[in-house]
Design a protein around this motif. Sequence first.
Motif, PDB file in Angstrom:
ATOM      1  N   LEU A 113       0.843  -1.202   0.000  1.00 50.14           N
ATOM      2  CA  LEU A 113       0.000   0.000   0.000  1.00 50.14           C
ATOM      3  C   LEU A 113       0.880   1.255   0.000  1.00 50.14           C
ATOM      4  CD1 LEU A 113      -2.473  -1.671   2.427  1.00 50.14           C
ATOM      5  CD2 LEU A 113      -2.949  -1.161   0.019  1.00 50.14           C
ATOM      6  N   PHE A 114       0.294   2.413   0.311  1.00 48.83           N
ATOM      7  CA  PHE A 114       1.048   3.651   0.149  1.00 48.83           C
ATOM      8  C   PHE A 114       2.204   3.738   1.134  1.00 48.83           C
ATOM      9  CE2 PHE A 114      -2.592   5.037  -2.367  1.00 48.83           C
ATOM     10  CZ  PHE A 114      -1.934   5.685  -3.408  1.00 48.83           C
ATOM     11  N   GLY A 115       3.207   4.525   0.749  1.00 51.22           N
ATOM     12  CA  GLY A 115       4.447   4.590   1.496  1.00 51.22           C
ATOM     13  C   GLY A 115       4.381   5.497   2.706  1.00 51.22           C
ATOM     14  N   GLY A 116       5.519   5.592   3.356  1.00 52.30           N
ATOM     15  CA  GLY A 116       5.640   6.412   4.549  1.00 52.30           C
ATOM     16  C   GLY A 116       6.808   5.937   5.385  1.00 52.30           C
ATOM     17  N   GLU A 117       7.009   6.585   6.494  1.00 49.01           N
ATOM     18  CA  GLU A 117       8.113   6.245   7.380  1.00 49.01           C
ATOM     19  C   GLU A 117       7.578   5.570   8.635  1.00 49.01           C
ATOM     20  OE1 GLU A 117      11.772   8.725   9.381  1.00 49.01           O
ATOM     21  OE2 GLU A 117      11.245   9.070   7.264  1.00 49.01           O
ATOM     22  N   VAL A 118       8.181   4.437   8.991  1.00 44.76           N
ATOM     23  CA  VAL A 118       7.740   3.686  10.157  1.00 44.76           C
ATOM     24  C   VAL A 118       8.938   3.354  11.034  1.00 44.76           C
ATOM     25  CG1 VAL A 118       5.672   2.711   9.084  1.00 44.76           C
ATOM     26  CG2 VAL A 118       7.860   1.512   8.874  1.00 44.76           C
ATOM     27  N   VAL A 322      -6.725  -1.408   3.596  1.00 36.89           N
ATOM     28  CA  VAL A 322      -6.233  -0.341   2.734  1.00 36.89           C
ATOM     29  C   VAL A 322      -5.478   0.743   3.506  1.00 36.89           C
ATOM     30  CG1 VAL A 322      -8.296   1.124   2.853  1.00 36.89           C
ATOM     31  CG2 VAL A 322      -6.911   1.095   0.752  1.00 36.89           C
ATOM     32  N   ALA A 323      -5.702   0.866   4.808  1.00 28.07           N
ATOM     33  CA  ALA A 323      -5.058   1.931   5.592  1.00 28.07           C
ATOM     34  C   ALA A 323      -3.552   1.757   5.669  1.00 28.07           C
ATOM     35  CB  ALA A 323      -5.651   1.992   6.995  1.00 28.07           C
ATOM     36  N   GLY A 324      -3.028   0.534   5.497  1.00 36.81           N
ATOM     37  CA  GLY A 324      -1.609   0.344   5.302  1.00 36.81           C
ATOM     38  C   GLY A 324      -0.787   0.043   6.536  1.00 36.81           C
ATOM     39  N   ASP A 325       0.515   0.293   6.408  1.00 43.55           N
ATOM     40  CA  ASP A 325       1.543  -0.162   7.340  1.00 43.55           C
ATOM     41  C   ASP A 325       1.372   0.429   8.739  1.00 43.55           C
ATOM     42  OD1 ASP A 325       4.011  -0.687   8.686  1.00 43.55           O
ATOM     43  OD2 ASP A 325       5.056  -0.819   6.772  1.00 43.55           O
ATOM     44  N   GLY A 332      -2.810  -3.467  15.716  1.00 49.89           N
ATOM     45  CA  GLY A 332      -2.414  -4.833  16.068  1.00 49.89           C
ATOM     46  C   GLY A 332      -2.588  -5.858  14.971  1.00 49.89           C
ATOM     47  N   SER A 333      -2.947  -5.428  13.753  1.00 53.44           N
ATOM     48  CA  SER A 333      -3.164  -6.386  12.670  1.00 53.44           C
ATOM     49  C   SER A 333      -1.903  -6.696  11.866  1.00 53.44           C
ATOM     50  CB  SER A 333      -4.249  -5.869  11.720  1.00 53.44           C
ATOM     51  OG  SER A 333      -3.853  -4.662  11.089  1.00 53.44           O
ATOM     52  N   MET A 334      -0.801  -6.013  12.149  1.00 46.55           N
ATOM     53  CA  MET A 334       0.443  -6.302  11.445  1.00 46.55           C
ATOM     54  C   MET A 334       0.864  -7.754  11.693  1.00 46.55           C
ATOM     55  SD  MET A 334       2.920  -5.565   9.477  1.00 46.55           S
ATOM     56  CE  MET A 334       2.861  -3.779   9.241  1.00 46.55           C
ATOM     57  N   ILE A 335       1.339  -8.397  10.640  1.00 46.27           N
ATOM     58  CA  ILE A 335       1.881  -9.753  10.746  1.00 46.27           C
ATOM     59  C   ILE A 335       3.368  -9.637  11.083  1.00 46.27           C
ATOM     60  CG2 ILE A 335       2.362 -11.904   9.510  1.00 46.27           C
ATOM     61  CD1 ILE A 335      -0.040 -11.137   7.668  1.00 46.27           C
TER      62      ILE A 335
END
Length: 373
Positions: A113-118, A322-325, A332-335
Motif C-alpha cells: 500500500l502507500f508509502g511512509g516512514e515507520v 487499505v489503511a496500510g503499514d 495490532g493487525s500487522m503480521i
Amino acid sequence: MKIFGSELTRAELATRTGDLSAVAGIRQVVLDNGLERGVRAIDLRTAAGLEVEVLVDRAFDLGSVRYRGMPLGWRSGNGFRHPGLHEHNDEGGLSWLRALDGLLVSGGLDHTLFGGEVEATGYAYPPKQSVSHGLHGRLTAIPARLLEAREIVDGDGSSVLRVVGEVVQATSFGEHLRLTRSIELDFDGREIRLHDVVDNLGFERTPHMFLYHLNFGWPLVDEGTEFVASIDSTLWASDSVAAQGVSYRKLPQPQKGFIEQVFEHELVADAEGRHRVALLSADSRLGVEVSWDAAGMPHFFEWQNLRSGQYAIGLEPSTHHVAGDAAARDDGSMIWLEHGDTREYRTTIRVLEGTEATDTVRRSIRAAGDQPE
C-alpha cells in the motif's frame, strides 16, 4: 489429456510428434531490447492455448498472458523494465508505478500500500531508527533465483508444467525475508496455480505484508464487463468514486482523464474457505475467475483504471486493510514473523470460455453471498 479436440494419452501423443513441446511446454528466454534488455523470462504454453510469461528478474511475477492468442493480462506501456533501472524512493515513493505492467505485480514483502516512514528500532541498529517505504514495497524490482523449470509426469500419464523460483529481500541490520514461488499449469490446462511461501531468514522480529496486483485488460476488460463477487460490504472507496460515479459492478468504455477508483470489498468465503471473484465479458462468452485462501489474504481491493490508453481492472487480494503499514501497527493487525516463521498463499487464475462456464461461475460465486448494487 484433451489435445486439440482429441482425447489422447501421453503415450498416444508421443506417437504423433517427436517433441511434445510442439504441443505444450516450457522455454527459457532473455529479453534483449530497450529497457527490458537482460530480463530473464520463462514462457509456458498449454495445449488448451494458455500462454504465460514468468518474469524471473522481476520477482517471478507474471508478464504477458494470452489465451488462444488473445491477451488477458494488462499492458501499461511501461514494459518489463530491467530491475537495475528501478529507483525505489524516486518520485516521492511512487516510482513503483513505472514497474507496473503485466498480469501480476506482487507487493511486499515487509510493506504494501502507500508509502511512509515507520519505526525500525527492532533491528537494533542505532543509526536506523526508522525505515522509509514507497508504494507497495521493494519486492517488484528484485530478481529471482530460478530453482526449477520442468514438466512433471504423474503415474497416470497426466502432466504439469512447473516453475519454481525464490526471491530474497534483505539488508544488513534490517529485514531478511524470502519468497519461494511455485507456478503450475496442466499440460492441457486453462488455469494458473500459484503457491507462495514467505519465511523469515533473519533473527529479528520482522513485519510482513503481501499483496497481489492482478491486472486484466482489453479485450476481457471492455464496456459492459461485469465484476462478480460475494460481498458482505464495501468498507472503503476512494474519493473519486463519489465524484465520477462509475459502478464497481459494470464497466464503461475508456474515459479520457479518468481518475483511478479503488474499493475495499469485504468478501464472503465459500464453503472451502476460499474467496472467489470473476470478470465476465459483456456477452458472457469469456471470463476469468480468481480464487485464493481467505485465511492467508482476507482483504480485497478492486482497482479501476479506466483512463484512455491505460484501461485496466486490478483484482487485489491482500494481507492487510487499505489503511496500510502504520495503521496495521497501531491496531495490532500487522503480521510479525520471528526467525523461521512462514506464511503460505495459494491462488488460482482460471480462464472461462463460453456462456455455460461463465454462468456456472456467476451462480456459484453468488451462492456464497449477495452482491449489493
